[in-house]
Design a protein around this motif. Structure first.
Motif, PDB file in Angstrom:
ATOM      1  N   ALA A  28       0.836  -1.210   0.000  1.00  0.00           N
ATOM      2  CA  ALA A  28       0.000   0.000   0.000  1.00  0.00           C
ATOM      3  C   ALA A  28       0.868   1.256   0.000  1.00  0.00           C
ATOM      4  O   ALA A  28       0.584   2.205  -0.734  1.00  0.00           O
ATOM      5  CB  ALA A  28      -0.932  -0.018   1.209  1.00  0.00           C
ATOM      6  N   TYR A  31       2.462   1.846  -3.452  1.00  0.00           N
ATOM      7  CA  TYR A  31       1.505   2.312  -4.454  1.00  0.00           C
ATOM      8  C   TYR A  31       0.784   3.586  -4.032  1.00  0.00           C
ATOM      9  O   TYR A  31      -0.038   4.106  -4.774  1.00  0.00           O
ATOM     10  CB  TYR A  31       0.496   1.211  -4.782  1.00  0.00           C
ATOM     11  CG  TYR A  31       1.046   0.199  -5.757  1.00  0.00           C
ATOM     12  CD1 TYR A  31       0.873   0.365  -7.121  1.00  0.00           C
ATOM     13  CD2 TYR A  31       1.765  -0.897  -5.319  1.00  0.00           C
ATOM     14  CE1 TYR A  31       1.388  -0.546  -8.029  1.00  0.00           C
ATOM     15  CE2 TYR A  31       2.287  -1.826  -6.207  1.00  0.00           C
ATOM     16  CZ  TYR A  31       2.092  -1.639  -7.566  1.00  0.00           C
ATOM     17  OH  TYR A  31       2.615  -2.543  -8.455  1.00  0.00           O
ATOM     18  N   CYS A  33      -1.464   4.108  -1.608  1.00  0.00           N
ATOM     19  CA  CYS A  33      -2.899   3.914  -1.404  1.00  0.00           C
ATOM     20  C   CYS A  33      -3.137   3.295  -0.026  1.00  0.00           C
ATOM     21  O   CYS A  33      -2.191   2.954   0.675  1.00  0.00           O
ATOM     22  CB  CYS A  33      -3.483   3.021  -2.497  1.00  0.00           C
ATOM     23  SG  CYS A  33      -2.837   1.344  -2.527  1.00  0.00           S
ATOM     24  N   SER A  34      -4.384   3.141   0.331  1.00  0.00           N
ATOM     25  CA  SER A  34      -4.725   2.511   1.606  1.00  0.00           C
ATOM     26  C   SER A  34      -4.619   0.990   1.469  1.00  0.00           C
ATOM     27  O   SER A  34      -4.570   0.455   0.357  1.00  0.00           O
ATOM     28  CB  SER A  34      -6.145   2.886   2.019  1.00  0.00           C
ATOM     29  OG  SER A  34      -7.067   2.294   1.122  1.00  0.00           O
ATOM     30  N   THR A  37      -7.509  -0.493  -0.490  1.00  0.00           N
ATOM     31  CA  THR A  37      -7.340  -0.211  -1.924  1.00  0.00           C
ATOM     32  C   THR A  37      -6.287  -1.126  -2.528  1.00  0.00           C
ATOM     33  O   THR A  37      -6.444  -1.602  -3.658  1.00  0.00           O
ATOM     34  CB  THR A  37      -6.981   1.268  -2.151  1.00  0.00           C
ATOM     35  OG1 THR A  37      -8.052   2.070  -1.655  1.00  0.00           O
ATOM     36  CG2 THR A  37      -6.750   1.577  -3.622  1.00  0.00           C
ATOM     37  N   ARG A  41      -7.092  -3.455  -5.650  1.00  0.00           N
ATOM     38  CA  ARG A  41      -6.299  -3.372  -6.888  1.00  0.00           C
ATOM     39  C   ARG A  41      -5.640  -4.705  -7.208  1.00  0.00           C
ATOM     40  O   ARG A  41      -5.503  -5.070  -8.378  1.00  0.00           O
ATOM     41  CB  ARG A  41      -5.244  -2.278  -6.764  1.00  0.00           C
ATOM     42  CG  ARG A  41      -5.837  -0.888  -6.809  1.00  0.00           C
ATOM     43  CD  ARG A  41      -4.757   0.166  -6.678  1.00  0.00           C
ATOM     44  NE  ARG A  41      -5.325   1.506  -6.681  1.00  0.00           N
ATOM     45  CZ  ARG A  41      -4.629   2.595  -6.449  1.00  0.00           C
ATOM     46  NH1 ARG A  41      -3.319   2.513  -6.199  1.00  0.00           N
ATOM     47  NH2 ARG A  41      -5.206   3.770  -6.452  1.00  0.00           N
ATOM     48  N   ASP A  81      -0.807   9.733 -14.293  1.00  0.00           N
ATOM     49  CA  ASP A  81      -1.181   8.550 -13.538  1.00  0.00           C
ATOM     50  C   ASP A  81      -1.175   7.367 -14.483  1.00  0.00           C
ATOM     51  O   ASP A  81      -1.805   7.399 -15.519  1.00  0.00           O
ATOM     52  CB  ASP A  81      -2.598   8.678 -12.943  1.00  0.00           C
ATOM     53  CG  ASP A  81      -2.640   9.689 -11.821  1.00  0.00           C
ATOM     54  OD1 ASP A  81      -1.557   9.991 -11.267  1.00  0.00           O
ATOM     55  OD2 ASP A  81      -3.735  10.179 -11.512  1.00  0.00           O
ATOM     56  N   HIS A  83      -1.077   2.830 -14.467  1.00  0.00           N
ATOM     57  CA  HIS A  83      -1.275   1.651 -13.642  1.00  0.00           C
ATOM     58  C   HIS A  83      -0.148   0.672 -13.880  1.00  0.00           C
ATOM     59  O   HIS A  83       0.375   0.560 -14.984  1.00  0.00           O
ATOM     60  CB  HIS A  83      -2.605   0.989 -13.970  1.00  0.00           C
ATOM     61  CG  HIS A  83      -3.758   1.899 -13.686  1.00  0.00           C
ATOM     62  ND1 HIS A  83      -4.168   2.192 -12.418  1.00  0.00           N
ATOM     63  CD2 HIS A  83      -4.565   2.601 -14.511  1.00  0.00           C
ATOM     64  CE1 HIS A  83      -5.185   3.030 -12.460  1.00  0.00           C
ATOM     65  NE2 HIS A  83      -5.442   3.298 -13.724  1.00  0.00           N
TER      66      HIS A  83
END
Length: 96
Positions: A28, A31, A33-34, A37, A41, A81, A83
């Motif tokens: 996390a 990346y 994020c939480s 998340t 993902r 952004d 991925h």
């Protein structure tokens, strides 16, 4: 994972061998994020899938580095952004 250990692992991520395994907190943080998340993902394939080792779930460091490479290169060049590409986890013996 104790907070001090988590910070040490994240701070020293570049020094970890490709064969190392890290938990969802490190993923996390990598990346940005939480934790929920990161799990979502991973289920969707945007983050490499983890492996289960008995009662623990871990991500392969080498696979994370491969998946993060395009993200880092893209962010550095375009500031956009993007991925992470899905990467497969190397085969391991034991349970999955």
């Amino acid at each position: 994972m104790p907070e001090a250990t988590f910070r040490d692992v994240l701070r020293n991520f570049d020094a970890l061998p490709d064969a190392a395994w890290v938990d969802v907190n490190v993923v996390a943080a990598l990346y940005g994020c939480s934790v929920p998340t990161a799990w979502r993902r991973s289920r969707l394939g945007a983050i490499p899938r983890p492996r289960k080792f008995y009662g623990s779930t871990r991500w392969h460091v080498g696979t994370l580095r491969i998946a993060l490479s395009p993200v880092i290169a893209s962010d550095a060049c375009a500031g956009g952004d993007s991925h992470a590409a899905s990467a497969s986890v190397p085969p391991q013996g034991g349970r999955s």
